[in-house]
Motif scaffolding. Structure first.
Motif, short mmCIF file in Angstrom:
data_model
loop_
_atom_site.label_atom_id
_atom_site.label_comp_id
_atom_site.label_asym_id
_atom_site.label_seq_id
_atom_site.Cartn_x
_atom_site.Cartn_y
_atom_site.Cartn_z
N THR A 67 5.35 -16.87 -67.36
CA THR A 67 4.61 -18.73 -67.86
C THR A 67 6.10 -18.92 -68.69
OG1 THR A 67 2.36 -17.57 -67.96
CG2 THR A 67 3.25 -19.24 -69.56
N THR A 77 3.83 -12.23 -69.65
CA THR A 77 2.34 -12.64 -70.06
C THR A 77 1.09 -12.45 -69.11
OG1 THR A 77 1.79 -15.35 -69.30
CG2 THR A 77 2.77 -15.12 -71.49
N GLY A 79 -2.97 -12.99 -68.65
CA GLY A 79 -4.28 -14.49 -68.19
C GLY A 79 -5.42 -13.95 -67.46
N TYR A 84 -1.63 -17.44 -67.98
CA TYR A 84 -1.81 -16.95 -69.66
C TYR A 84 -3.16 -17.76 -69.77
CZ TYR A 84 -1.24 -17.81 -74.27
OH TYR A 84 -0.80 -17.26 -76.20
N LEU A 85 -3.50 -16.88 -70.40
CA LEU A 85 -5.41 -18.20 -71.19
C LEU A 85 -6.04 -17.56 -69.24
CD1 LEU A 85 -4.53 -21.14 -73.38
CD2 LEU A 85 -5.54 -18.77 -73.82
N ALA A 86 -7.09 -18.34 -69.71
CA ALA A 86 -8.37 -18.83 -68.52
C ALA A 86 -9.18 -19.45 -67.92
CB ALA A 86 -8.92 -17.45 -69.05
N GLY A 166 -2.23 -13.02 -73.59
CA GLY A 166 -3.45 -14.62 -73.43
C GLY A 166 -3.87 -13.85 -73.02
N GLY A 229 -1.95 -22.91 -74.43
CA GLY A 229 -0.36 -22.37 -73.95
C GLY A 229 0.45 -23.28 -73.64
#
Ligand code: C2O
Ligand code: CU
Ligand code: CU
Length: 511
Positions: A67, A77, A79, A84-86, A166, A229
């Motif tokens: 990321t 990261t 995800g 990263y994140l979702a 993440g 993010g």
């Protein structure tokens, strides 16, 4: 002597000195109202799954990636369906869902549906590990009121690290009632998920998770705020009313949120439901795991900032055991309060030039079936404690406990009868605030230190912040799902504390 004040002081000062360079100039120039933040807020993709044979199916892959938080700097990261994140998952109350979760992160993890009422074996807690390369496919019926939930790993001893890298996303649940309300509801336009976190970046851009013993004790707090993010994000609001679905997705930080120009807003939801009616306010306190939805009128032709600030919490209910001396509190608070929380600029909001008018907010949002404490079948007490001082510093174990016990996956701590209504009393004799979270149920807060909860907590909740010396009582009904093998968890949602053992397990049994 190893006092709480010394800890807080050292942490606060290091946080301040790290962030002062970026925060202070921002604040100074803000009066003239130029745009301060330079990165467009990232909006996690909306994933509504696809319906096959009346089941809404989601395909999720937990993966590693790169990321660019800072332009040109590559940060490794993790995800879900991204780096990263979702994605934000959207589901409707009453329908069946299946989540096909593939783990490709190179090591075992789990995926937990935070806030959901579901069978224990599909909860995604420590007892549902997914090995690298494997797919886990829980299927269950959504039995929630409309609200925002979230999902994140929950592997024993590894939750903090996996979330820090993440792995976390939001889940929007709608129901018939919420879909009929005239609230801002265009995803990413006037209905926006806001995942608040903070991270520490090494000079090479890495966010490697390497907590010190001090971090494990205090919780891992970063000096760089991230919103979905995004570092230093701005968002252009095109309509008058902006609905923010806020999640405190931090490992440990408590965020006392308000707008830089002190403008008022309405809180419309708690963790697990809408409030019965919009609550006008100018600040909202969210600890890790907690969610709130707010609606803010962005009119006024001026940019403004969603910020978090330190706050003072007084130790009520005879919390004198900490022995706060007169004037001993930092920031000149009264002798009986302590300062928590961090100072961050999370999101600059820029009202568009031709702001579209929004319809007025509904007066009623939902009706909650309040449980009567007289109908409780049982009462249980939970005490959150931390061993400070030498035991902690020497890593002697069992430092983070509930009722004197550190989490043991092979031990069942509580057994609850199916269909019973229980009152849980949570207290905290440690030097730090702890957000207490329980799986499977949404609860209703009965009291905080013997007083009625504040209106901002008068909705369904699954996580509640308990300050040092406080006593919180809540009521919940344990229904629908019994299992004499798989337990649900309850724990502190400061992820370092959870991983260090501030967690217990309960079974719901049918007999
Ligand atoms: Cu958000 Cu037990 O977890
Ligand atoms: Cu949970
Ligand atoms: Cu804790």
């Amino acid at each position: 002597m190893f006092t709480r004040r010394k800890f807080l002081k050292s942490t606060a000062i290091s946080t301040l000195s790290l962030s002062a360079a970026t925060l202070l100039p921002n604040m100074a120039s803000f009066a003239d109202n130029p745009q301060i933040h330079k990165n467009r807020l990232k909006i996690p993709p909306l994933n509504e799954g696809k319906i096959e044979n009346n089941v809404r199916i989601f395909n999720l892959e937990m993966q590693n990636g790169i990321t660019e938080f800072y332009q040109g700097i590559k940060t490794p990261t993790s995800g879900i369906n991204g780096s990263y994140l979702a994605p934000t998952l959207k589901m409707i109350n009453g329908e069946q869902v299946r989540l096909n979760v593939k783990n490709s992160i190179g090591e075992t993890t789990t995926l937990h549906w935070h806030g959901f009422h579901l069978p224990a074996k599909y909860d995604g807690g420590p007892h549902q590990p997914i090995k690298n390369g494997e797919i886990w496919s829980p299927q269950f019926t959504i039995m929630q009121k409309a609200a925002s939930f979230w999902y994140h790993p929950h592997l024993m001893g590894k939750t903090a690290e996996h979330v820090w890298h993440g792995l976390a996303g939001m889940i929007i649940v709608e129901d018939k009632e919420s879909m009929a309300l005239s609230l801002p509801n265009e995803y990413g336009v006037d209905d926006v998920p806001i995942v608040l976190q903070d991270r520490r970046f090494l000079s090479n851009g890495a966010i490697t998770y390497t907590p010190t013993r001090h971090d494990i004790m205090m919780g891992m707090v970063g000096d760089v705020p991230l919103t979905n993010g995004t570092i230093e994000p701005y968002f252009v609001a095109k309509r008058q009313y902006l609905r923010l679905r806020i999640l405190n997705g931090a490992n440990a930080s408590i965020y006392q949120l308000s707008f830089s120009d002190k403008r008022k807003f309405w809180q419309i939801a708690t963790d697990g439901s809408m409030l019965e009616e919009p609550l006008e306010t100018d600040e909202i306190l969210l600890s890790p795991g907690e969610r709130a939805q707010i609606v803010v009128d962005v009119s006024g032709n001026k940019n403004f900032m969603l910020q978090s600030k330190p706050y003072l919490a007084s130790m009520m209910g005879g919390g004198g055991m900490m022995g706060s001396g007169m004037g001993g509190s930092m920031m000149g608070g009264s002798g009986n309060s302590d300062e928590y929380g961090v100072q961050f600029n999370f999101l600059e909001i820029i009202p568009a030039e031709n702001l579209a008018k929004s319809p007025p907010l509904p007066k009623k949002l939902t009706k909650i079936d309040w449980l009567d404490s007289k109908e409780a079948d049982k009462e249980r007490k939970f005490l959150m404690s931390m061993k400070m001082g030498p035991a902690m510093m020497l890593g002697m174990g069992n430092t983070h406990t509930i009722n004197g016990k550190s989490m043991d996956m092979k031990r069942i701590d509580e057994v609850i009868k199916l269909n019973s209504t229980e009152i849980w009393e949570i207290s905290n004799d440690s030097m730090l605030p702890h957000p207490f979270h329980i799986h499977d149920v949404q609860f209703q807060i009965l009291s905080r230190n013997g007083q009625k909860p504040s209106p901002s907590e008068r909705g369904l909740k699954d996580t509640v912040l308990v300050h040092p010396g406080e006593k919180v009582r809540f009521i919940a009904k344990f229904k629908d799902y019994a299992d004499d093998k798989y337990p649900y968890m309850y724990h502190c949602h400061i992820l370092e504390h959870e991983d260090a053992g501030m967690m217990g397990q309960f079974l719901v049994v049918d007999s």
